[in-house]
Write an enzyme that holds these catalytic residues in place. Structure first.
Site, PDB file in Angstrom:
ATOM      1  N   ASN A  98      19.134 -11.926 -59.776  1.00  0.00           N
ATOM      2  CA  ASN A  98      18.158 -12.756 -60.489  1.00  0.00           C
ATOM      3  C   ASN A  98      18.897 -13.902 -61.173  1.00  0.00           C
ATOM      4  OD1 ASN A  98      16.103 -13.841 -62.033  1.00  0.00           O
ATOM      5  ND2 ASN A  98      16.082 -12.174 -63.533  1.00  0.00           N
ATOM      6  N   GLY A 141      21.637  -8.996 -70.616  1.00  0.00           N
ATOM      7  CA  GLY A 141      22.488 -10.096 -71.052  1.00  0.00           C
ATOM      8  C   GLY A 141      23.309  -9.810 -72.300  1.00  0.00           C
ATOM      9  N   LYS A 192      17.631 -16.403 -62.685  1.00  0.00           N
ATOM     10  CA  LYS A 192      16.877 -16.974 -63.815  1.00  0.00           C
ATOM     11  C   LYS A 192      16.836 -18.506 -63.678  1.00  0.00           C
ATOM     12  CE  LYS A 192      18.519 -13.047 -66.401  1.00  0.00           C
ATOM     13  NZ  LYS A 192      18.624 -12.375 -67.678  1.00  0.00           N
ATOM     14  N   SER A 238      22.980  -5.817 -67.811  1.00  0.00           N
ATOM     15  CA  SER A 238      24.438  -5.910 -67.952  1.00  0.00           C
ATOM     16  C   SER A 238      25.215  -5.135 -66.883  1.00  0.00           C
ATOM     17  CB  SER A 238      24.874  -5.481 -69.358  1.00  0.00           C
ATOM     18  OG  SER A 238      24.342  -6.376 -70.316  1.00  0.00           O
ATOM     19  N   GLU A 256      11.894 -11.098 -70.049  1.00  0.00           N
ATOM     20  CA  GLU A 256      11.933 -12.474 -70.580  1.00  0.00           C
ATOM     21  C   GLU A 256      10.553 -13.120 -70.468  1.00  0.00           C
ATOM     22  OE1 GLU A 256      15.296 -13.915 -68.328  1.00  0.00           O
ATOM     23  OE2 GLU A 256      16.619 -12.614 -69.506  1.00  0.00           O
ATOM     24  N   HIS A 292       9.189  -9.348 -65.761  1.00  0.00           N
ATOM     25  CA  HIS A 292      10.524  -9.376 -66.373  1.00  0.00           C
ATOM     26  C   HIS A 292      10.373  -9.487 -67.889  1.00  0.00           C
ATOM     27  CE1 HIS A 292      14.567 -10.609 -67.446  1.00  0.00           C
ATOM     28  NE2 HIS A 292      14.957 -10.148 -66.266  1.00  0.00           N
ATOM     29  N   GLU A 308      14.735  -1.785 -66.848  1.00  0.00           N
ATOM     30  CA  GLU A 308      15.614  -2.717 -67.545  1.00  0.00           C
ATOM     31  C   GLU A 308      15.392  -2.637 -69.054  1.00  0.00           C
ATOM     32  OE1 GLU A 308      16.355  -5.807 -64.184  1.00  0.00           O
ATOM     33  OE2 GLU A 308      15.263  -6.682 -65.851  1.00  0.00           O
TER      34      GLU A 308
END
Ligand code: PEP
Length: 257
Positions: free
Chosen positions: A9, A179, A11, A219, A101, A99, A173
């Site tokens: 991904n 991250g 992003k 991560s 985010e 996701h 996730e």
């Protein structure tokens, strides 16, 4: 037999030009890999989808193409949005949905996620559904309950409108692991994956073949991928930051398969 699956991904990273040199390196690495034993999927930003799809074909690469999002209408007055039809035309076979985010920064709710899963499946796209708890929810011991709710809502299980899930992917996730360089222990990931499998059992979706494969994301890197992949219910990885370098991503694929 379902293959281990690795999703990159990117992003909001990479220009079209940058993606094309990435693919040249993938080509080199794939020539040394038993690529029939693994499924690799790239999720570039919208602007690069078409050119990445085209180059994958030109180089005969065994790589799938995913979008990072979609809108839940087919067409119409939705300025700035992209429909499932457009993604299919651009060459996508997959689409990431829900996701964290998007859930956190763009207000995507479970109700929106279920619409997106529905239109993706209707269009013949394979959803890669992302679920996972926040740090606070984890501290409160709510991880399994949160993941269960997100999976059931996304696949509309309470309304008994079970989708054909056999080709779907679910990626667990934990939000606090994305991250951050922090990850759960492999056994903790395994526990959540088992819970997800259990949901499909409870819902009568009993056959192993009709269950989505379950990935882990958060991560993932070259040092930790093998330990996650050793867990029996972990079928692959969704990689963010570490997928931006083709070399690193292909190392992760090789170490994890
Ligand atoms: C992600 O974007 O879903 C992700 C897992 O990111 P990272 O690998 O950077 O934690």
């Amino acid at each position: 037999v379902s293959l281990p699956c690795f999703v990159a991904n990117w992003k909001m990273n990479k220009t079209i030009e940058e993606t094309l040199s990435y693919l040249s390196l993938c080509k080199k690495r794939f020539s040394h890999l038993p690529h029939q034993d693994v499924e690799v999927i790239l999720a570039p930003p919208y602007t690069a989808l078409f050119s990445v799809g085209k180059r994958i074909k030109e180089l005969s690469l065994p790589i799938g193409l995913s979008a990072q999002n979609l809108f839940f209408k087919t067409e119409g007055a939705y300025t700035g949005e992209i429909s499932p039809r457009m993604l299919c035309e651009a060459g996508c076979q997959y689409v990431i949905i829900g996701h964290s985010e998007r859930r956190m920064q763009f207000g995507e709710t479970d109700a929106i996620v279920v619409e997106k899963v529905q239109v993706a499946l209707d269009a013949g796209l394979i959803p890669i559904l992302c679920v996972g708890e926040s740090a606070k929810e984890r501290a409160e011991g709510k991880t399994l309950a949160v993941v269960k709710r997100q999976v059931k809502e996304a696949f509309c299980m309470d309304k008994h409108r079970l989708f054909d899930l056999s080709r779907c992917l679910v990626s667990y996730e934990p939000i606090w692991a994305i991250g951050t360089g922090r990850t759960p222990m492999p056994f903790e990931v395994e526990r959540v994956h088992q819970e997800i499998v259990q949901i499909f059992h409870e819902e009568g979706n009993l056959h192993a073949a009709s269950r989505p494969r379950i990935l882990y994301g958060g991560s993932v890197n070259e040092a930790n991928v093998a330990a996650f992949m050793e867990e029996p219910h972990v079928s692959g990885m969704l990689v963010g930051g570490a997928s931006l370098s083709a070399e690193t991503f292909m190392n992760i694929v090789q170490l994890g398969m």
